[in-house]
Design a protein around this motif. Structure first.
Motif, short mmCIF file in Angstrom:
data_model
loop_
_atom_site.label_atom_id
_atom_site.label_comp_id
_atom_site.label_asym_id
_atom_site.label_seq_id
_atom_site.Cartn_x
_atom_site.Cartn_y
_atom_site.Cartn_z
N SER A 70 0.81 -1.21 0.00
CA SER A 70 0.00 0.00 0.00
C SER A 70 0.84 1.26 0.00
N PHE A 71 2.04 1.22 0.55
CA PHE A 71 2.81 2.46 0.69
C PHE A 71 3.69 2.73 -0.53
N THR A 72 4.51 1.76 -0.90
CA THR A 72 5.42 2.00 -2.01
C THR A 72 4.75 1.76 -3.35
N ALA A 275 -5.67 4.90 -6.28
CA ALA A 275 -5.12 4.07 -5.22
C ALA A 275 -3.93 3.25 -5.69
N ARG B 114 5.96 8.62 -0.77
CA ARG B 114 5.79 7.30 -1.36
C ARG B 114 6.92 7.01 -2.34
N PRO B 197 -8.96 10.64 -1.90
CA PRO B 197 -8.87 10.20 -0.50
C PRO B 197 -8.19 11.25 0.39
N ILE B 364 0.82 7.46 6.55
CA ILE B 364 1.49 6.16 6.64
C ILE B 364 1.24 5.53 8.01
N ASP B 378 -3.06 4.07 6.97
CA ASP B 378 -2.24 4.45 5.82
C ASP B 378 -3.11 4.84 4.63
N TYR B 379 -2.44 5.22 3.56
CA TYR B 379 -3.16 5.76 2.41
C TYR B 379 -4.13 4.77 1.80
N SER B 380 -3.79 3.48 1.85
CA SER B 380 -4.73 2.52 1.25
C SER B 380 -6.00 2.42 2.10
N THR B 383 -8.00 5.28 1.03
CA THR B 383 -8.62 5.05 -0.28
C THR B 383 -9.88 4.21 -0.13
N THR B 384 -9.78 3.15 0.66
CA THR B 384 -10.95 2.32 0.91
C THR B 384 -12.05 3.14 1.57
#
Lengths: 308, 391
Positions: A70-72, A275, B114, B197, B364, B378-380, B383-384
């Motif tokens: 998810s980060f990189t 994303a 990132r 997001p 993060i 974190d960013y994901s 996003t969700t």
């Protein structure tokens, strides 16, 4: 004719035997081997078909089984069913799937209802000259860019736009941006794809059948229902496949006139674009594919595909 | 009949074999590790070309507007021919940068970290850049352009995400973001918000002021509870949203027609609406999120010397002034204001104004506000959450 006169040259000798050029040799070689001929002819399209459909679908399926850091944002290529499970069980995806199917079905229904009378007029009522003009008129919107048309609808449906200007005297309001606007715009965009197969289908309905029906005392609706519609069914199905599948995958129109709503295409787009989660996007993209398979299977059961 | 079924099974097995071949070819490997490239110590000869990945409007060679051209002088001075590509979102930027085809990128704060973590960009030796000294101190060595005191790029410019409002609907300027959050129901269907997001941070900024009990110290460091609160706020807002925007021209149009009357915006949007449109912008009392862009160099740049030359050039007063004025943001150096007339409108160099801005930073798991006792979202996760908010 005297004896010692040279014999007139026969036809056979008149034409010297063709020179054995390479193309000629090849053609002689091929003429004896019909199977090789066929396979050479089909190699290019089959290669393309294999590359586009099979390889792309396989790549999609494989990607759906990977995960992403998810980060990189790096894809980790280890097998997992997590994405598929998320997509199948997640309430978000269920809601959006149902919404997308609803939109696609409504767009298809509207398109068929609008296309039937237009196509009937084109095929059976209009003069030959008029027919040509109408075909061009139906095709005309396809000359303009998809985006331009979607943005045109954006301004038509906006506050102070044409729709509001027309609707106001009747005490109505413009639907504004949202799902109704999306359905209207999509129905407009895919209309030519529905009209043309139905028009082609109606052309194949012989006028004599309509006359016979009328001679036997059938009224208009009876003729339409018992003669035209059964013969037209495959064409309607063909048109519906276009509008349904195109609506299932659309994300641009809903982005432009859809207000705050999102469809499956938007989820795919935001997972790829925003994303950077290609595996999840691939898993979501399997939903419309599965739905189209179901749709085609249902259509096949009705027998509509048999005379296509 | 038999023949056709035979043929069908032949086709099916061909497909299966192809699929199998593709799957084996792809194989499965673990995620690639990232290596940290060393900092460049001295400059060498120019390579002759440099490829730049940038926000639209950052790399103008006169093809969009003949009067807007700061690439020509750069090419003439350095002999580096510029190839450029633009992107629409930070996420697209990260994806493109991973191809390794680019030497330089203009990264916003929600991309830069990132890129650093992914090993896609190299540390930048600012001693090699003579224009670095002129850059505002409050932009240097920030969370979004450095890691542990090591600079990873040079600042380009910055701006705030403002609150735009229709002056007919709001005779007096709103002082709080509440008009788009819990007091937005009078404007139902006419509220707009940024479609990303990262907009969750805007809700977090609002919660920092209005729900101190949540203990949010930095809108980009949200633990599960804090994120849930922000999501609830945004889900309530969703019912009043007319549309989300990510394409700024779409936002310009909806404010002009009146389809949107209040919502988050950029200065460049305010500058783009037709004159006579009754709209104005403000920074509400809670503060605002914003962006601060950084020029970064790829870790495997093919033209590192031209890349350094570009970093130095784009932060030179004239080029920086022209580029930031064209985009509509504050420049990175005070000297750039000599080359543009509208610095005041962007509060260039106004440290107090700049401190009100929470610059986009990638959320993060390791909380960026320094907390160590909790894990941040974190960013994901954002996003969700964002997809669920939109529903």
């Amino acid at each position: 004719m005297t004896r010692d006169a040279p014999a007139p040259p026969t036809d056979r000798a008149a034409v010297s035997s063709p020179r054995a050029t390479a193309p000629r040799q090849l053609s002689v070689f091929l003429s004896k081997r019909p199977r090789l001929r066929l396979s050479l002819l089909l190699a290019a399209p089959l290669f393309w078909l294999g590359l586009v459909y099979v390889a792309a679908l396989a790549a999609l399926l494989i990607t759906a089984l990977w995960t992403v850091d998810s980060f990189t944002g790096q894809i980790s290529q280890s097998w997992t069913l997590d994405n598929i499970i998320t997509v199948v069980t997640g309430s978000l995806y269920q809601v959006v799937t149902v919404r997308t199917i609803g939109v696609a079905l409504l767009v298809t229904l509207i398109d068929i209802l609008v296309a039937l009378p237009i196509a009937f007029f084109m095929a059976k009522v209009a003069s030959t000259r008029m027919q040509r003009v109408l075909v061009i008129a139906v095709l005309m919107p396809l000359w303009a860019s998809y985006l331009v048309k979607a943005y045109a609808w954006r301004s038509v449906l906006s506050q102070g736009g044409i729709v509001e200007w027309i609707a106001k005297p009747f005490g109505l309001e413009s639907p504004g941006y949202g799902l109704p606007a999306t359905i209207i715009t999509l129905a407009y965009l895919w209309l030519p794809y529905v009209i043309l197969p139905i028009y082609a289908g109606l052309e194949r309905v012989p006028d004599s059948l309509l006359e016979a029906s009328s001679d036997l005392g059938a009224k208009t609706w009876r003729t339409l229902g018992s003669i035209v519609l059964p013969m037209l069914w495959p064409a309607i199905i063909a048109g519906s496949i276009f509008s349904f599948s195109l609506s299932m995958g659309d994300y641009i129109t809903v982005n432009i006139v859809g207000g705050a709503s999102q469809l499956l295409g938007n989820l795919v787009y935001s997972n790829v674009g925003a994303a950077n989660n290609l595996p999840l996007a691939a898993a979501i993209a399997l939903i419309p594919i599965a739905i189209m398979f179901v749709y085609l299977a249902v259509v096949r059961r009705t027998g509509a595909l048999d005379n296509l | 009949m038999k023949r056709s079924s035979l043929r069908r099974s032949a086709i099916v097995s061909t497909i299966a074999i192809t699929a199998l071949a593709v799957m084996t070819a792809c194989g499965t490997t673990g995620g690639g590790g990232s290596t940290r490239a060393p900092e460049q110590q001295k400059l060498g000869a120019m390579e002759g070309t440099v490829s730049i990945l940038a926000w639209p409007g950052y790399v103008e060679n006169g093809s969009n507007d003949p009067t807007v051209n700061w690439i020509g002088p750069f090419e003439k001075a350095t002999g580096c021919t510029v190839n450029s590509k633009t992107f629409g979102t930070s996420d697209e930027a990260v994806t493109l940068m991973k191809t390794g085809d680019y030497d330089v990128i203009s990264a916003s704060g929600d991309a830069s970290l990132r890129l650093i973590a992914g090993g896609d960009v190299a540390p930048v030796n600012t001693a090699l850049l003579k224009n670095y000294a002129g850059i505002y101190d409050f932009l240097k060595l920030q969370k979004w352009n450095s890691v542990e005191g090591q600079s990873y790029g040079v600042p380009h410019g910055y701006g705030a995400n403002l609150l735009m409002y229709n002056t007919t609907v709001f005779p007096t300027a709103p002082t709080s973001w509440s008009v788009v959050f819990d007091k937005s129901s009078p404007y139902a269907g006419k509220v707009t918000a940024y479609d990303s997001p990262i907009y969750i941070a805007d809700a977090a900024v609002y919660l920092m002021a209005h729900k101190p009990e949540l203990g949010i110290k930095n809108p980009y460091a949200l633990d599960d509870k804090q994120l849930a609160a922000a999501v609830d706020l945004l889900k309530a807002q969703r019912t009043n949203i007319g549309e989300y925007w990510s394409d700024y021209l779409k936002s310009v149009q909806s404010f002009q027609t009146g389809n949107s009357v209040v919502g988050t915006t950029w200065q460049v949007i305010k500058n783009s609406v037709a004159t006579g449109t009754p709209v104005d912008v403000t920074v509400p009392e809670e503060g605002a999120t914003g962006w601060s862009d950084t020029w970064m160099i790829a870790s495997h740049a093919k033209s590192p010397n031209c890349a350094y030359a570009w970093l130095d050039y784009i932060t030179s007063p004239k080029a920086n002034g022209e580029a930031t004025a064209y985009f509509g943001e504050a420049p990175a150096t005070q000297a750039a204001c000599d080359f543009r007339t509208d610095c005041d409108a962007y509060h260039a160099g106004d440290k107090a104004y700049a401190s009100k801005i929470w610059y986009w930073t990638t959320p993060i798991a390791k909380c960026v506000d320094g907390r160590t006792n909790v894990k941040c979202t974190d960013y994901s996760a954002w996003t969700t959450a964002w997809q669920q908010i939109k529903g």
